[in-house]
Scaffold this active site. Structure first.
Site, PDB file in Angstrom:
ATOM      1  N   PRO A   2       0.822  -1.208   0.000  1.00 23.57           N
ATOM      2  CA  PRO A   2       0.000   0.000   0.000  1.00 23.57           C
ATOM      3  C   PRO A   2       0.859   1.261   0.000  1.00 23.57           C
ATOM      4  O   PRO A   2       1.798   1.384   0.781  1.00 23.57           O
ATOM      5  CB  PRO A   2      -0.799  -0.128   1.303  1.00 23.57           C
ATOM      6  CG  PRO A   2      -0.819  -1.598   1.586  1.00 23.57           C
ATOM      7  CD  PRO A   2       0.509  -2.107   1.115  1.00 23.57           C
ATOM      8  N   GLU A   3       0.551   2.183  -0.919  1.00 24.07           N
ATOM      9  CA  GLU A   3       1.276   3.441  -1.011  1.00 24.07           C
ATOM     10  C   GLU A   3       0.368   4.561  -0.523  1.00 24.07           C
ATOM     11  O   GLU A   3      -0.721   4.314  -0.003  1.00 24.07           O
ATOM     12  CB  GLU A   3       1.757   3.645  -2.449  1.00 24.07           C
ATOM     13  CG  GLU A   3       2.695   2.530  -2.909  1.00 24.07           C
ATOM     14  CD  GLU A   3       3.245   2.736  -4.309  1.00 24.07           C
ATOM     15  OE1 GLU A   3       3.209   3.876  -4.810  1.00 24.07           O
ATOM     16  OE2 GLU A   3       3.716   1.756  -4.906  1.00 24.07           O
TER      17      GLU A   3
END
Length: 271
Positions: A2-3
């Site tokens: 996840p960014e």
């Protein structure tokens, strides 16, 4: 992994619903990357005042202290009035008067850390080195260019480092560099000011687009409501090795940088 867009999508999907909730119980599963930093019972009876974000960290502000949460490589949060029985990969759960917040993390690279305040040593260790937020006014184009001039590493690696601008991970760095027409292997200090300013704008537009599309779901990311993201369907280069560039038709190429795959178009990103 996840960014920034995925973390912000997660925050938006439960922040309003959990605000004002009283913590009734805490469940700790298998150890995560770092210990909680306090006895779990210290959280019981506290009230969740708000949820903010710093880089890829979610910050649950309690009336006495802060819980910092990182989703690691494979983590995701769920928040609902009730959830199914805890599974083998559910390693943290906050049971509140408004619902259950649960961290699911198969690879256990995520983290849940308590700090008495943002000035606490444990919080500063995690947050002080982070660069500016790319979707806030502090992301100044001229300052961005000046900072790049001090770096001799490749521009892709500089973006991933997160100490100039935070949260531009592997997916969105590849996409922003494509939109700016910059080869990922180019040394950061060799970017002219016009090209650095173009990259600045591309970073902002790519992240805004990803946020609007609910982030990217490559394997198992979903919001705290269980919704998948769709940015990966809009990607210009990421994950498209061998496929035709949407602009010039050349095959998209992939190289390894810092043990991460980088995708680019050899024609649209010549320099």
């Amino acid at each position: 992994m996840p960014e920034l867009p995925e973390v912000e999508v997660t925050r938006l999907s439960f922040a309003d619903r959990i605000a004002g909730a009283e913590v009734l119980d805490v469940h700790l599963g298998k150890p995560l990357r770092w210990p909680l930093g306090c006895e779990a019972r210290r959280l019981v009876g506290q009230t969740v005042q708000r949820v903010t974000r710093r880089g890829k960290y979610l910050l649950l502000h309690l009336n006495e202290g802060i819980v910092l949460m990182h989703l690691g490589m494979s983590g995701s949060l769920r928040f609902a009035v009730s959830l199914p029985e805890l599974g083998v990969h559910d390693h943290f759960e906050l049971r509140t008067s408004r619902g259950v917040l649960r961290l699911h993390d198969p690879r256990r690279f995520g983290a849940v850390v308590f700090a008495a305040s943002l000035d606490d040593a444990s919080a500063r260790k995690l947050l002080d080195h982070l660069g500016v937020e790319p979707l806030e006014a502090g992301f100044d184009p001229d300052a961005f260019h000046r900072a790049l001039k001090l770096r001799r590493a490749s521009i892709k690696q500089v973006l991933l480092a997160g100490d100039i601008v935070v949260g531009v991970g592997n997916i969105y760095a590849s996409e922003a560099l494509f939109r700016a027409g910059i080869r990922p292997s180019l040394r950061a200090d060799r970017l002219s000011k016009p090209r650095a300013l173009r990259l600045h704008g591309a970073i902002v537009s790519v992240l805004q687009r990803a946020l609007a599309m609910g982030g990217s779901t490559l394997r198992d990311f979903s919001s705290a409501e269980g919704q998948s993201g769709y940015f990966q369907m809009d990607a210009m280069v990421y994950g498209r090795e061998g496929q035709a560039c949407r602009i010039c038709g050349s095959p998209i190429r992939s190289i390894r940088q810092g043990q991460r795959s980088t995708f680019f178009c050899p024609q649209c990103q010549k320099l």
